[in-house]
Design a protein around this motif. Structure first.
Motif, PDB file in Angstrom:
ATOM      1  N   ASP A   1       0.841  -1.167  -0.039  1.00 58.51           N
ATOM      2  CA  ASP A   1       0.083  -0.026   0.025  1.00 58.51           C
ATOM      3  C   ASP A   1       0.725   1.364  -0.021  1.00 58.51           C
ATOM      4  O   ASP A   1       0.718   2.279  -0.645  1.00 58.51           O
ATOM      5  CB  ASP A   1      -1.008   0.035   1.290  1.00 58.51           C
ATOM      6  N   HIS A   2       2.007   1.369   0.900  1.00 60.91           N
ATOM      7  CA  HIS A   2       2.742   2.393   0.702  1.00 60.91           C
ATOM      8  C   HIS A   2       3.346   2.833  -0.620  1.00 60.91           C
ATOM      9  O   HIS A   2       3.702   3.606  -1.096  1.00 60.91           O
ATOM     10  CB  HIS A   2       4.126   1.883   1.741  1.00 60.91           C
ATOM     11  N   TYR A   3       3.858   1.309  -1.307  1.00 60.45           N
ATOM     12  CA  TYR A   3       4.568   1.650  -2.599  1.00 60.45           C
ATOM     13  C   TYR A   3       3.410   2.216  -3.516  1.00 60.45           C
ATOM     14  O   TYR A   3       3.864   3.147  -4.440  1.00 60.45           O
ATOM     15  CB  TYR A   3       4.808   0.149  -2.908  1.00 60.45           C
ATOM     16  N   THR A   4       2.366   1.819  -3.671  1.00 65.45           N
ATOM     17  CA  THR A   4       1.168   2.224  -4.417  1.00 65.45           C
ATOM     18  C   THR A   4       0.863   3.887  -4.251  1.00 65.45           C
ATOM     19  O   THR A   4       0.514   4.392  -5.290  1.00 65.45           O
ATOM     20  CB  THR A   4      -0.152   1.438  -4.331  1.00 65.45           C
ATOM     21  N   ARG A   5       1.080   4.278  -3.219  1.00 63.84           N
ATOM     22  CA  ARG A   5       0.905   5.805  -2.772  1.00 63.84           C
ATOM     23  C   ARG A   5       2.153   6.540  -2.768  1.00 63.84           C
ATOM     24  O   ARG A   5       2.211   7.663  -2.343  1.00 63.84           O
ATOM     25  CB  ARG A   5       0.406   5.716  -1.266  1.00 63.84           C
ATOM     26  N   ARG A   6       3.385   6.096  -3.244  1.00 61.67           N
ATOM     27  CA  ARG A   6       4.748   6.745  -3.547  1.00 61.67           C
ATOM     28  C   ARG A   6       4.357   7.785  -4.388  1.00 61.67           C
ATOM     29  O   ARG A   6       3.613   8.097  -5.076  1.00 61.67           O
ATOM     30  CB  ARG A   6       5.624   5.687  -4.009  1.00 61.67           C
ATOM     31  N   HIS A   7       5.456   8.929  -4.005  1.00 58.67           N
ATOM     32  CA  HIS A   7       5.405   9.964  -5.119  1.00 58.67           C
ATOM     33  C   HIS A   7       5.688   9.860  -6.302  1.00 58.67           C
ATOM     34  O   HIS A   7       6.347   8.604  -6.657  1.00 58.67           O
ATOM     35  CB  HIS A   7       6.316  11.185  -4.269  1.00 58.67           C
ATOM     36  N   GLU A   8       5.477  10.536  -7.262  1.00 57.35           N
ATOM     37  CA  GLU A   8       6.059  10.455  -8.727  1.00 57.35           C
ATOM     38  C   GLU A   8       7.201  10.459  -8.661  1.00 57.35           C
ATOM     39  O   GLU A   8       8.034  11.394  -8.296  1.00 57.35           O
ATOM     40  CB  GLU A   8       5.051  11.480  -9.311  1.00 57.35           C
TER      41      GLU A   8
END
Length: 323
Positions: free
Chosen positions: A43-50
């Motif tokens: 979940d953290h990975y899918t919400r990472r910054h561009e």
């Protein structure tokens, strides 16, 4: 003077023996990871910054009764990597640790996690710098790497590493299978998923629910207010009762075999069975029906209120979309 020399010789012998014992200390044999940790990392990975290649965070856990590391929780830590330099959010790390320690003081920092790079690389030179930071947070931290390629044939690849003096692979080349030596050595640790009964139940429900995606179509709440949801819940409840009956039958067969002398008693299994039986409430058989009916009435009331709430939300969504 002779006595002082003897004491110095004795102290030197003790220190030498202690250092030899530290050098002979074996690395961690097994790392158990709870599913909630894997889900949180993904979940953290899918919400990472561009533009961010990977994410990192802190691992929390404890040593279980068998002397194995059990990772039970984690949280994200902001960081930046640029031109070989790494900046880790130390303030966020300390604040989160202080907050979570008030919830469960048994969970301590045991290492850090990271996701793999787009090309499948697990670690790079910056991993050494981040690992050095976590060496200040805990002793012998574990580095958990989640492969975010999510290959269907391979599944979710989970790798764990820890540093030590007896390693054969340098930290920078461990993920590539190299055999160079350097200042930082690591051991690759076997990883095993550890599921509690509640986690096992949730995962089973998630797997069973993949066939019917209830929230994939509009007006879902209105459709769920029909009797189909109640039928699905009843079927799920029956499946759970069936699983419990199978577990009880397995325990009963084990006890009967031990009593008959056909099987050797295992102290750990016996303690688990005794703990399960001791946790059962001591009720008179005549009161069971009364408590069951009272609980059933409460459950029906909650289900009724839930259906009303879902219907109200569906009506509100319909009005909002129309006007």
């Amino acid at each position: 003077s002779e006595q002082e020399e003897k004491e110095k010789t004795k102290m030197a012998t003790i220190e030498s023996g202690a250092s030899e014992q530290e050098e002979k200390e074996e690395p961690l044999k097994l790392c158990k990871v709870h599913p909630i940790v894997v889900f949180s990392i993904l979940d953290h990975y899918t919400r990472r910054h561009e533009g961010q290649e990977r994410v990192i965070g802190t691992l929390l856990g404890m040593m279980n009764e068998e002397g194995q590391l059990e990772i039970t929780n984690c949280f994200a830590v902001p960081h930046t990597e640029k031109d070989g330099e790494v900046a880790v959010g130390q303030t966020t790390n300390k604040a989160m640790c202080a907050m979570l320690s008030q919830i469960n003081d048994r969970e301590i920092i045991v290492g850090w996690y990271a996701t793999s790079f787009a090309d499948g690389t697990l670690m790079n030179e910056s991993s050494t710098l981040i690992h050095d930071f976590y060496l200040q947070e805990c002793e012998n931290p574990v580095h958990l790497v989640i492969d975010t390629c999510l290959d269907i044939a391979r599944g979710i690849a989970i790798n764990a590493f820890t540093s030590g003096k007896l390693g054969q692979v340098s930290f920078a080349t461990a993920a590539q299978g190299g055999n160079e030596t350097g200042e930082r050595y690591v051991h690759k640790i076997p990883v095993e998923l550890c599921l509690s009964p509640s986690e096992h139940l949730c995962l089973q429900q998630m797997v069973d629910g993949q066939e019917n995606e209830p929230f994939s179509e509009p007006e879902t709440f209105a459709k769920l207010s029909t009797g189909q949801e109640a039928a699905d819940e009843l079927e799920s409840f029956q499946d759970s009762l069936h699983d419990i009956m199978q577990l009880l039958e397995t325990c009963l067969n084990y006890v009967n075999q031990v009593i008959a002398g056909k099987r050797k008693s295992d102290p750990h299994t016996s303690r688990q069975i005794f703990s399960a039986l001791d946790a059962l409430p001591h009720l008179d058989p005549s009161d069971i029906d009364t408590h069951f009916n009272a609980h059933l009435n409460d459950l029906l009331m909650v289900s009724y209120l839930t259906q009303i709430t879902k219907t109200q939300l569906a009506i509100a969504a319909k009005i909002h979309s129309t006007y």
